[in-house]
Motif scaffolding. Structure first.
Motif, PDB file in Angstrom:
ATOM      1  N   LEU A 128      -2.167   0.128   8.891  1.00  0.00           N
ATOM      2  CA  LEU A 128      -2.135  -0.371  10.271  1.00  0.00           C
ATOM      3  C   LEU A 128      -3.529  -0.367  10.889  1.00  0.00           C
ATOM      4  O   LEU A 128      -3.954  -1.348  11.517  1.00  0.00           O
ATOM      5  CB  LEU A 128      -1.202   0.495  11.118  1.00  0.00           C
ATOM      6  CG  LEU A 128      -1.220   0.232  12.636  1.00  0.00           C
ATOM      7  CD1 LEU A 128      -0.647  -1.145  12.940  1.00  0.00           C
ATOM      8  CD2 LEU A 128      -0.452   1.315  13.376  1.00  0.00           C
ATOM      9  N   VAL A 129      -4.257   0.704  10.675  1.00  0.00           N
ATOM     10  CA  VAL A 129      -5.511   0.928  11.401  1.00  0.00           C
ATOM     11  C   VAL A 129      -6.653   0.049  10.888  1.00  0.00           C
ATOM     12  O   VAL A 129      -7.384  -0.563  11.682  1.00  0.00           O
ATOM     13  CB  VAL A 129      -5.903   2.421  11.321  1.00  0.00           C
ATOM     14  CG1 VAL A 129      -7.290   2.645  11.911  1.00  0.00           C
ATOM     15  CG2 VAL A 129      -4.868   3.277  12.043  1.00  0.00           C
ATOM     16  N   ALA A 130      -6.832  -0.020   9.578  1.00  0.00           N
ATOM     17  CA  ALA A 130      -7.985  -0.744   9.029  1.00  0.00           C
ATOM     18  C   ALA A 130      -7.986  -2.231   9.382  1.00  0.00           C
ATOM     19  O   ALA A 130      -9.000  -2.754   9.852  1.00  0.00           O
ATOM     20  CB  ALA A 130      -8.063  -0.545   7.516  1.00  0.00           C
ATOM     21  N   PRO A 131      -6.876  -2.960   9.176  1.00  0.00           N
ATOM     22  CA  PRO A 131      -6.898  -4.383   9.559  1.00  0.00           C
ATOM     23  C   PRO A 131      -7.019  -4.595  11.060  1.00  0.00           C
ATOM     24  O   PRO A 131      -7.581  -5.608  11.494  1.00  0.00           O
ATOM     25  CB  PRO A 131      -5.576  -4.925   9.018  1.00  0.00           C
ATOM     26  CG  PRO A 131      -4.727  -3.732   8.788  1.00  0.00           C
ATOM     27  CD  PRO A 131      -5.654  -2.611   8.458  1.00  0.00           C
ATOM     28  N   ALA A 132      -6.517  -3.640  11.840  1.00  0.00           N
ATOM     29  CA  ALA A 132      -6.697  -3.742  13.292  1.00  0.00           C
ATOM     30  C   ALA A 132      -8.182  -3.681  13.634  1.00  0.00           C
ATOM     31  O   ALA A 132      -8.696  -4.496  14.413  1.00  0.00           O
ATOM     32  CB  ALA A 132      -5.935  -2.620  13.994  1.00  0.00           C
ATOM     33  N   ASN A 147       0.804  -1.221   0.000  1.00  0.00           N
ATOM     34  CA  ASN A 147       0.000   0.000   0.000  1.00  0.00           C
ATOM     35  C   ASN A 147       0.837   1.271   0.000  1.00  0.00           C
ATOM     36  O   ASN A 147       0.687   2.129  -0.874  1.00  0.00           O
ATOM     37  CB  ASN A 147      -0.945   0.008   1.202  1.00  0.00           C
ATOM     38  CG  ASN A 147      -2.138  -0.909   1.022  1.00  0.00           C
ATOM     39  OD1 ASN A 147      -2.314  -1.510  -0.034  1.00  0.00           O
ATOM     40  ND2 ASN A 147      -2.961  -1.041   2.045  1.00  0.00           N
ATOM     41  N   ALA A 148       1.727   1.406   0.964  1.00  0.00           N
ATOM     42  CA  ALA A 148       2.508   2.646   1.060  1.00  0.00           C
ATOM     43  C   ALA A 148       3.478   2.781  -0.109  1.00  0.00           C
ATOM     44  O   ALA A 148       3.769   3.900  -0.557  1.00  0.00           O
ATOM     45  CB  ALA A 148       3.259   2.686   2.390  1.00  0.00           C
ATOM     46  N   GLY A 149       3.972   1.662  -0.617  1.00  0.00           N
ATOM     47  CA  GLY A 149       4.851   1.733  -1.780  1.00  0.00           C
ATOM     48  C   GLY A 149       4.150   2.248  -3.014  1.00  0.00           C
ATOM     49  O   GLY A 149       4.788   2.767  -3.933  1.00  0.00           O
ATOM     50  N   SER A 150       2.820   2.125  -3.046  1.00  0.00           N
ATOM     51  CA  SER A 150       2.063   2.571  -4.214  1.00  0.00           C
ATOM     52  C   SER A 150       2.051   4.085  -4.373  1.00  0.00           C
ATOM     53  O   SER A 150       1.616   4.600  -5.414  1.00  0.00           O
ATOM     54  CB  SER A 150       0.622   2.042  -4.136  1.00  0.00           C
ATOM     55  OG  SER A 150       0.612   0.634  -4.267  1.00  0.00           O
ATOM     56  N   ILE A 209       2.022  11.131   1.284  1.00  0.00           N
ATOM     57  CA  ILE A 209       0.974  10.191   0.872  1.00  0.00           C
ATOM     58  C   ILE A 209       1.369   8.764   1.261  1.00  0.00           C
ATOM     59  O   ILE A 209       0.518   7.967   1.683  1.00  0.00           O
ATOM     60  CB  ILE A 209       0.717  10.293  -0.638  1.00  0.00           C
ATOM     61  CG1 ILE A 209       0.276  11.718  -1.009  1.00  0.00           C
ATOM     62  CG2 ILE A 209      -0.358   9.292  -1.059  1.00  0.00           C
ATOM     63  CD1 ILE A 209      -0.961  12.198  -0.282  1.00  0.00           C
ATOM     64  N   ALA A 210       2.640   8.442   1.136  1.00  0.00           N
ATOM     65  CA  ALA A 210       3.111   7.133   1.589  1.00  0.00           C
ATOM     66  C   ALA A 210       2.869   6.971   3.083  1.00  0.00           C
ATOM     67  O   ALA A 210       2.483   5.890   3.554  1.00  0.00           O
ATOM     68  CB  ALA A 210       4.593   6.960   1.269  1.00  0.00           C
ATOM     69  N   ALA A 211       3.075   8.053   3.834  1.00  0.00           N
ATOM     70  CA  ALA A 211       2.848   8.002   5.283  1.00  0.00           C
ATOM     71  C   ALA A 211       1.369   7.788   5.595  1.00  0.00           C
ATOM     72  O   ALA A 211       1.015   7.045   6.521  1.00  0.00           O
ATOM     73  CB  ALA A 211       3.348   9.285   5.938  1.00  0.00           C
ATOM     74  N   VAL A 212       0.494   8.432   4.816  1.00  0.00           N
ATOM     75  CA  VAL A 212      -0.946   8.227   4.991  1.00  0.00           C
ATOM     76  C   VAL A 212      -1.300   6.766   4.744  1.00  0.00           C
ATOM     77  O   VAL A 212      -1.999   6.130   5.530  1.00  0.00           O
ATOM     78  CB  VAL A 212      -1.752   9.140   4.036  1.00  0.00           C
ATOM     79  CG1 VAL A 212      -3.230   8.753   4.039  1.00  0.00           C
ATOM     80  CG2 VAL A 212      -1.596  10.596   4.439  1.00  0.00           C
ATOM     81  N   ALA A 213      -0.809   6.225   3.628  1.00  0.00           N
ATOM     82  CA  ALA A 213      -1.101   4.833   3.295  1.00  0.00           C
ATOM     83  C   ALA A 213      -0.522   3.873   4.326  1.00  0.00           C
ATOM     84  O   ALA A 213      -1.113   2.837   4.627  1.00  0.00           O
ATOM     85  CB  ALA A 213      -0.546   4.513   1.907  1.00  0.00           C
ATOM     86  N   ALA A 256      -8.240   2.344  -0.868  1.00  0.00           N
ATOM     87  CA  ALA A 256      -8.440   3.630  -0.203  1.00  0.00           C
ATOM     88  C   ALA A 256      -7.196   4.151   0.493  1.00  0.00           C
ATOM     89  O   ALA A 256      -7.178   5.309   0.942  1.00  0.00           O
ATOM     90  CB  ALA A 256      -9.566   3.496   0.837  1.00  0.00           C
ATOM     91  N   ALA A 257      -6.147   3.345   0.587  1.00  0.00           N
ATOM     92  CA  ALA A 257      -5.036   3.599   1.512  1.00  0.00           C
ATOM     93  C   ALA A 257      -4.498   5.021   1.489  1.00  0.00           C
ATOM     94  O   ALA A 257      -4.273   5.623   2.543  1.00  0.00           O
ATOM     95  CB  ALA A 257      -3.909   2.601   1.234  1.00  0.00           C
ATOM     96  N   GLY A 258      -4.264   5.579   0.324  1.00  0.00           N
ATOM     97  CA  GLY A 258      -3.704   6.924   0.233  1.00  0.00           C
ATOM     98  C   GLY A 258      -4.723   8.014   0.020  1.00  0.00           C
ATOM     99  O   GLY A 258      -4.363   9.190  -0.126  1.00  0.00           O
ATOM    100  N   PHE A 259      -6.010   7.625   0.025  1.00  0.00           N
ATOM    101  CA  PHE A 259      -7.083   8.585  -0.230  1.00  0.00           C
ATOM    102  C   PHE A 259      -7.907   8.930   1.010  1.00  0.00           C
ATOM    103  O   PHE A 259      -8.782   9.794   0.931  1.00  0.00           O
ATOM    104  CB  PHE A 259      -8.037   8.045  -1.307  1.00  0.00           C
ATOM    105  CG  PHE A 259      -7.425   7.907  -2.668  1.00  0.00           C
ATOM    106  CD1 PHE A 259      -6.831   8.998  -3.302  1.00  0.00           C
ATOM    107  CD2 PHE A 259      -7.434   6.681  -3.327  1.00  0.00           C
ATOM    108  CE1 PHE A 259      -6.275   8.871  -4.566  1.00  0.00           C
ATOM    109  CE2 PHE A 259      -6.882   6.538  -4.589  1.00  0.00           C
ATOM    110  CZ  PHE A 259      -6.293   7.634  -5.215  1.00  0.00           C
ATOM    111  N   VAL A 260      -7.670   8.234   2.122  1.00  0.00           N
ATOM    112  CA  VAL A 260      -8.483   8.466   3.323  1.00  0.00           C
ATOM    113  C   VAL A 260      -7.594   8.726   4.529  1.00  0.00           C
ATOM    114  O   VAL A 260      -6.406   8.397   4.534  1.00  0.00           O
ATOM    115  CB  VAL A 260      -9.405   7.244   3.615  1.00  0.00           C
ATOM    116  CG1 VAL A 260     -10.330   6.974   2.449  1.00  0.00           C
ATOM    117  CG2 VAL A 260      -8.579   6.008   3.961  1.00  0.00           C
ATOM    118  N   THR A 261      -8.187   9.296   5.561  1.00  0.00           N
ATOM    119  CA  THR A 261      -7.460   9.564   6.802  1.00  0.00           C
ATOM    120  C   THR A 261      -7.469   8.326   7.695  1.00  0.00           C
ATOM    121  O   THR A 261      -8.275   7.408   7.489  1.00  0.00           O
ATOM    122  CB  THR A 261      -8.114  10.720   7.567  1.00  0.00           C
ATOM    123  OG1 THR A 261      -9.434  10.310   7.987  1.00  0.00           O
ATOM    124  CG2 THR A 261      -8.211  11.973   6.700  1.00  0.00           C
TER     125      THR A 261
END
Length: 397
Positions: free
Chosen positions: A231-235, A212-215, A222-226, A271-276
């Motif tokens: 981390l958060v979504a699968p948790a 995700n972040a590599g994308s 944006i990499a930091a957002v992804a 959604a990884a780089g498009f959402v908070t």
């Protein structure tokens, strides 16, 4: 544009992380099958690393990212023609971009193996993933990322549609075509080693940070957002799956928690780089509930999705793609920010991809069955594919 060293290093590291997901997938799937099929299942993941890597550099990259037309790329980059060590894509060497995108082409068809383990001839599986990569993955990748008709329209940060909808819906198509495993519904087909599955889930989550972040293709914000949304979504999804299962079945299981991790990872991918990070939480919660329901209902619908490839990757990918159109707020706007059109574009991309992938997958299955055969015999299925297809056994005790 000049090469940025930090971006290059990040994309190369991310590529290695994505490749690590293949052994992770092999462990995840390998632990879920019966003892007699563990090597066969793991080989499905490992052989994709060889087949798809060669196919990608020979023709796949060109079909996905060549100029071409609205449907598929051209052949100008077949055998990586026109690319040399000094070619640049964005801020990284083109070779680095080719490798990173190639990792997605490798893992996507391997995901389908989770639906068909224990039922397919190994030679036919090799032919299937090679044909599927050319006819399904490469064109859909071109549609969304390579300048095709969905590029700039449907949002897909790291492969919700390109990777998970295609592989998930193709899993459903091919498993319906193959029919059920012998003993499904009345014999014990329980996983033989869930410790392998848990280890595989951990490696998949680890590698998914590169996925995700590599994308972002850069070491930037944006990499930091992804990275944090991964981390958060699968948790959130794993905790939700566990809670729902606890309430529904009376006990929280290890396989349930691991499945929740995968559901959240799949759903956050587009959604990884498009959402908070705060939007990643409801995406995880919703995907955990919906994927749990999809896995539970398969028994009532009567289809044999061996390792829930459709229930997790297909349903999770569709859910994530649509929720991207709802929650997008970073670099794009979704429904919650007053842009309902984006949700409609997401739906359009999903529906077109589903129809195309299903039709192509059924055609590939039909051709293979009529030529080299596809499904193993009943006796081979009884003995197990480790012995009949590879002449080996996983355990000597």
């Amino acid at each position: 544009m000049a090469i940025v060293a930090a971006d290059t290093v990040w994309v190369m590291i991310s590529s290695a992380l994505v490749l690590l997901m293949l052994p992770g997938l092999a462990l995840f799937y390998g632990g879920l099958v019966q003892r007699k099929n563990v090597l066969s299942s793991m080989m499905h993941s490992f052989v994709a690393m060889g087949i798809m890597a060669i196919e990608w550099v020979v023709i796949g990259y060109s079909l996905a990212f060549g100029t071409g037309n609205w449907f598929v790329g051209g052949l100008e980059h077949a055998f990586l023609q026109g690319i040399d060590p000094y070619s640049v894509t964005g801020t990284i060497p083109t070779y680095a971009f080719v490798v990173f995108q190639g990792m997605f082409a490798i893992i996507t068809p391997a995901l389908i193996s989770g639906a068909i383990v224990g039922r397919v001839k190994f030679k036919s599986y090799i032919a299937f993933i090679a044909l599927w990569g050319l006819l399904v993955y490469d064109p859909v990748c071109h549609w969304v990322w390579g300048g095709g008709f969905l590029t700039g329209e449907a949002l897909d940060f790291a492969g919700g549609t390109v990777v998970h909808v295609t592989s998930g819906i193709s899993s459903l198509a091919i498993l319906v075509y193959l029919g059920k495993r012998k003993g499904y519904g009345y014999d014990s087909l329980e996983p033989h080693n869930l410790t392998l599955t848990m280890l595989g889930a951990g490696l998949l989550w680890f590698g998914w940070f590169g996925f995700n972040a590599g994308s972002a293709l850069a070491a930037d914000e944006i990499a930091a957002v992804a990275f944090i949304t991964t981390l958060v979504a699968p948790a959130a999804a794993s905790l939700t799956w566990m809670a729902v299962e606890w309430l529904h079945a009376g006990k929280p299981t290890a396989i349930g928690f691991a499945s929740g991790i995968l559901a959240g990872l799949v759903a956050i991918t587009p959604a990884a780089g498009f959402v908070t990070p705060m939007a990643a939480i409801p995406i995880g919660i919703i995907s955990g509930i919906i994927c749990y329901m999809a896995v539970e209902i398969k028994g009532k619908l009567g289809y044999d999705d061996s390792l829930d490839a459709f229930g997790v990757h297909g349903v999770g990918g569709i859910t994530g793609a649509l929720l991207t159109g709802v929650f997008a707020s970073v670099g794009a706007t979704g429904l919650l920010l007053g842009n309902p059109q984006q949700l409609m574009l997401q739906l359009e991309g999903v529906v077109i991809t589903i129809v195309y992938a299903v039709v192509c997958t059924i055609i590939i299955g039909f051709v293979l069955q009529k030529t080299i055969g596809f499904k193993v015999s009943v006796s081979e299925e009884n003995i197990g594919l480790d012995r009949t297809q590879h002449g080996e056994i996983a355990y000597n005790v």
